[in-house]
Enzyme design. Structure first.
Site, PDB file in Angstrom:
ATOM      1  CB  SER A 245      -0.981  -0.030   1.187  1.00 21.97           C
ATOM      2  OG  SER A 245      -1.493   1.332   1.328  1.00 21.97           O
TER       3      SER A 245
ATOM      4  CE1 TYR B 106      -3.883  -2.081   5.749  1.00 19.27           C
ATOM      5  CE2 TYR B 106      -3.477   0.148   5.066  1.00 19.27           C
ATOM      6  CZ  TYR B 106      -3.814  -0.946   4.553  1.00 19.27           C
ATOM      7  OH  TYR B 106      -3.815  -1.366   3.390  1.00 19.27           O
TER       8      TYR B 106
END
Length: 254
Positions: A147, A162
């Site tokens: 990501s 995260y």
């Protein structure tokens, strides 16, 4: 550089988190390129339906029910794959979770669930895939779906642990590359880092309305856009390794 998926035709690929979103799109494209694809997911009925939908394609999708956060289930999955289909040639570590909590007053179980899937589950699946590749002298390819959060922390509330988990994926990619080099292995590893993609994880119904209003203003990509990127890195010649592929929508603000 010649781009081709020909050397993977008939080979075995494993995609974790294959029920929806990016994982499903990657599985679709691998099947259309003639691979035997094992789609690992907890909601295996969704993979079963996709397998039926893809029955006219050159390859085949094999549904397998497993929870990537459980080591024993991952090990059992790879044992089944090798016994049933043969050695693993490609692993797509796609399974990932994000929990809506904070670091200031966050929920421990939510933190743990994120790390169990995004970091430890990825490590276990990678270990088992490489075990199969080494046993059969396969010049395989490991792809981590990372990501943008694995490279920088967006200034947006609620990300909590995260980004840390995805920064871990960035480090694990390089650490694995170095370990494979040390062993003299020809197995390749790639991190694919997308920006915002329209998936179940990014369209959570329980998301705070104010956050949802902000997210809805961001430019967004489709899961198929990311699958295209994965096919690209897999299509490179054996001597070429795309270490990091960053994919952003036009207008990305981070």
């Amino acid at each position: 550089m010649v781009i081709s998926m020909d050397r993977w035709v008939g080979k075995v690929a494993v995609v974790t988190g294959a029920s929806t979103g990016i994982g499903a799109a990657i599985a679709d494209q691998l099947v259309s390129n003639g691979l035997k694809v094992v789609g690992i997911a907890r909601r295996v009925e969704l993979v079963e339906q996709r397998s039926q939908d893809l029955s006219d394609q050159p390859g085949k999708l094999y549904p397998y029910k497993a929870d990537v956060s459980q080591q024993d289930q991952i090990v059992e999955a790879f044992t089944w794959i090798e016994d049933t289909l043969g050695p693993v040639h490609i692993l797509i570590n796609n399974a990932g979770v994000a929990k809506d909590t904070t670091l200031v007053d966050g929920d421990y179980d939510a933190w743990r669930a994120t790390l169990d899937v995004n970091v430890l589950g990825l490590c276990v699946a990678t270990r088992e895939a490489i075990k199969s590749m080494k046993k059969h002298d396969v010049k395989g390819h490991i792809v981590h779906i990372n990501s943008l959060c694995g490279h920088r922390v967006p200034n947006f509330p609620g990300f909590n642990i995260y980004p840390a988990s995805k920064h871990g994926v960035t480090a694990l990619t390089e650490t694995l590359r170095q370990e494979l080099n040390f062993l003299g292995s020809k197995i390749k590893v790639t991190s694919v880092s997308p920006g915002l993609v329209a998936t179940e994880m990014t369209t959570l119904k329980e998301m705070d309305p104010e956050k949802r209003a902000v997210v809805d203003t961001f430019p967004v990509m489709s899961p198929e856009d990311i699958a295209d990127g994965v096919i690209y890195v897999l299509s490179t010649p054996e001597h070429v390794q795309v270490h990091e592929l960053t994919i952003k929508p036009v207008g990305e603000i981070y």
